[in-house]
Design a protein around this motif. Structure first.
Motif, PDB file in Angstrom:
ATOM      1  N   TYR A   1       0.845  -1.197   0.000  1.00 34.17           N
ATOM      2  CA  TYR A   1       0.000   0.000   0.000  1.00 34.17           C
ATOM      3  C   TYR A   1       0.879   1.246   0.000  1.00 34.17           C
ATOM      4  CZ  TYR A   1      -3.794  -3.144   1.391  1.00 34.17           C
ATOM      5  OH  TYR A   1      -4.720  -4.158   1.434  1.00 34.17           O
ATOM      6  N   ASP A   2       0.382   2.306  -0.598  1.00 34.00           N
ATOM      7  CA  ASP A   2       1.110   3.570  -0.514  1.00 34.00           C
ATOM      8  C   ASP A   2       0.733   4.284   0.781  1.00 34.00           C
ATOM      9  OD1 ASP A   2      -1.337   4.858  -0.856  1.00 34.00           O
ATOM     10  OD2 ASP A   2      -0.935   5.487  -2.914  1.00 34.00           O
ATOM     11  N   ARG A   3       1.269   5.471   0.994  1.00 33.95           N
ATOM     12  CA  ARG A   3       1.081   6.193   2.258  1.00 33.95           C
ATOM     13  C   ARG A   3      -0.367   6.597   2.491  1.00 33.95           C
ATOM     14  NH1 ARG A   3       3.498  12.241   1.338  1.00 33.95           N
ATOM     15  NH2 ARG A   3       2.488  12.485   3.383  1.00 33.95           N
ATOM     16  N   TYR A   4      -1.153   6.601   1.411  1.00 35.00           N
ATOM     17  CA  TYR A   4      -2.556   7.013   1.540  1.00 35.00           C
ATOM     18  C   TYR A   4      -3.512   5.824   1.663  1.00 35.00           C
ATOM     19  CZ  TYR A   4      -0.461  11.325  -0.150  1.00 35.00           C
ATOM     20  OH  TYR A   4       0.339  12.422  -0.304  1.00 35.00           O
ATOM     21  N   GLY A   5      -2.947   4.596   1.656  1.00 37.55           N
ATOM     22  CA  GLY A   5      -3.787   3.410   1.794  1.00 37.55           C
ATOM     23  C   GLY A   5      -4.237   2.815   0.483  1.00 37.55           C
ATOM     24  N   ASN A   6      -3.730   3.323  -0.640  1.00 32.97           N
ATOM     25  CA  ASN A   6      -4.061   2.744  -1.944  1.00 32.97           C
ATOM     26  C   ASN A   6      -3.228   1.485  -2.185  1.00 32.97           C
ATOM     27  OD1 ASN A   6      -5.801   4.999  -2.826  1.00 32.97           O
ATOM     28  ND2 ASN A   6      -3.877   6.156  -2.874  1.00 32.97           N
TER      29      ASN A   6
END
Length: 543
Positions: A72-77
């Protein structure tokens, strides 16, 4: 502290500053034999770069700093990306830049597959792990040709000499890498037992895939050839990591494998749940469609194992040429000469057979070459890859305790040495494939007989070994249980024929005396007679 303790004496210097191509006489002779002197010249810069201290350091760093999965990326994607150390990218950029991926399939130059095979053999000595995505990219093209439209989309990018990492749509890239997803946890080599489902969509030729893939190396590659069960049976599909509209395909990386060998390459488990895929070839014909990719990767397994042998041999011969014990150089000790010469014979036989197979790829319209390639690939895959762990272990021992520490590079080679015997079919799978080819395609035995027959009469030990091997084929009841013995003997006869015809007499004589018609089983350094010093000198790298 005493000055003598602050500086080392009687230690071999690092093996750097040599040309990995031109200092390998067995490789140069094989490339000249099956290609030309111009091909050797074309590989000189690759050989120089492969022998630098910089290349050696990047190979070590790529394995010290493991790939890291970022689900996941830092934004939760959900992104499912693998982050590699800069040294991995350094190695990949140069491997691709030297034309070691799919470049030969689009090349108009003479002998493109021999050139690529020799380059892959030499460059892989820098570090073995990054050869995996390069190999799969090379191997994907003949399989993609099952569909002209798909091949035209992907081949120019796969054949590019520009390394272009990153998750982007095909139309936004100047180079691409390919992978494969065949095996599943319940089946392994038995891909017909796969349970991943392929469900057709309303768009012709487009499906969604639903299942779990047990081994998918290099999951950051741009496109994958995947097997799944369609209505008519096992079918081959093309899976792009990014869809044409720029959205990421549903390709979830469950985890990265904690493997025995190299740590630079990311091998993963994938989950497919609505993954968009294009059918490649007819439904139910997936194994036949992907078999050309398997054949090409098997060739690279042979090349990769031969490369490991050569790197281990180079380190061993270099060490004994610079290390003294009990009053003289190790290289001058008769027993050490025996060991290194024996290792050199093994390496040269593997190199000769691997380059002979690459030459067959350069002659696609030749019936003999096609039949020889069909039988010799599983033979070489079985024998050369099976011999590699024994050979690398003995080479490591030549360095003594120095070979047992990571800084020498030998522990990585040793851990890596069993890999190619498992990848693209274990020893049993390849030995049984030999039986399958012999029973279904009579032309392959004729091709083998013709090839080994080119040396008929030149060495009576080889002649006897060929006759004994043919006698094994008469025992139909014991063929399956003896498939490994048959495959090993057939492969050794091919190697013997090549060496008798093409290698220096001392090399051919040592091979025939120790590998044919004997109980040779893996212990090196048991040669009897011959000019062992000449063999050692021939194989030692020269800066």
């Amino acid at each position: 502290m005493d000055a003598a303790n602050r500086a080392s004496a009687n230690q071999a210097p690092p093996l750097v500053g040599h040309n990995v191509v031109t200092s390998d006489l067995a490789l140069v002779e094989a490339v000249t034999r099956h290609g030309s002197a111009d091909v050797v010249e074309d590989l000189t810069l690759l050989g120089l770069e492969a022998g630098t201290a910089e290349a050696r350091e990047h190979g070590m760093l790529a394995n010290r700093h493991h790939p890291e999965l970022t689900p996941y990326d830092r934004y939760g994607n959900r992104v499912d990306e693998v982050v590699f150390h800069p040294s991995w990218h350094w190695l990949m950029e140069r491997g691709i830049g030297h034309g070691l991926a799919a470049t030969p399939w689009e090349s108009d130059a003479p002998h493109p597959h021999v050139r690529r095979a020799a380059g892959f053999f030499a460059w892989s000595q820098t570090e073995p792990g990054h050869g995996c995505p390069i190999s799969m990219t090379y191997a994907a093209v003949p399989a993609l040709r099952a569909d002209d439209a798909i091949a035209k989309e992907w081949t120019p990018l796969l054949a590019s000499r520009r390394y272009d990492p990153g998750v982007r749509a095909r139309t936004d890239k100047v180079g691409a890498l390919a992978g494969m997803g065949m095996t599943e946890k319940q089946g392994g080599s038995d891909v017909r037992a796969n349970v991943t489902q392929a469900r057709p969509t309303s768009q012709d030729g487009t499906y969604t895939l639903h299942g779990h893939k047990w081994f998918t190396s290099a999951p950051m590659n741009d496109v994958f050839l995947v097997l799944a069960q369609a209505e008519a049976g096992v079918t081959c599909f093309v899976v792009a990591r990014v869809l044409p509209d720029g959205t990421r395909n549903q390709l979830d990386i469950v985890r990265l494998k904690d493997k025995l060998g190299n740590r630079s390459n990311a091998s993963s488990e994938l989950e497919l749940d609505g993954t968009v895929a294009q059918r490649l070839g007819d439904e139910g014909r997936g194994v036949r469609t992907i078999i050309e990719m398997v054949a090409a990767t098997r060739l690279d397994c042979v090349l990769g194992s031969a490369s490991l042998m050569r790197r281990a041999l180079a380190e061993a011969s270099w060490h004994v040429a610079h290390r003294s014990a009990f009053g003289s150089r190790l290289a001058d000790k008769p027993l050490m000469q025996n060991v290194v010469a024996d290792l050199a014979v093994e390496s040269e036989a593997a190199t000769a057979l691997a380059l002979r197979l690459a030459a067959a790829v350069d002659r696609p319209g030749d019936a003999h070459e096609a039949a020889l390639r069909r039988i010799a690939l599983p033979l070489a895959k079985f024998w050369v890859c099976k011999r590699t762990p024994f050979m690398v272990a003995e080479a490591l021992e030549c360095l003594g305790g120095n070979g047992y520490v990571e800084e020498s590079g030998l522990p990585l080679l040793f851990r890596e040495s069993p890999l190619n015997s498992i990848w693209e079919g274990s020893g049993n799978v390849n030995a049984l494939d030999v039986l399958r080819a012999l029973s279904r395609e009579p032309e392959v035995l004729e091709a083998w007989i013709t090839e080994v027959g080119l040396a008929r009469g030149a060495d009576e030990r080889l002649d006897r070994a060929v006759d004994d091997t043919l006698a094994l084929l008469g025992d139909s009841a014991g063929l399956e249980v003896g498939a490994r013995r048959l495959a090993g003997q057939m492969a050794a006869c091919l190697q013997g024929s090549l060496l008798v015809r093409c290698a220096p007499p001392e090399v051919a004589d040592a091979f025939c005396a120790s590998r044919l018609g004997t109980s040779f089983g893996g212990t090196f350094g048991m040669l009897s007679g011959g000019d062992l010093a000449a063999i050692v000198e021939r194989t030692t790298p020269v800066p």
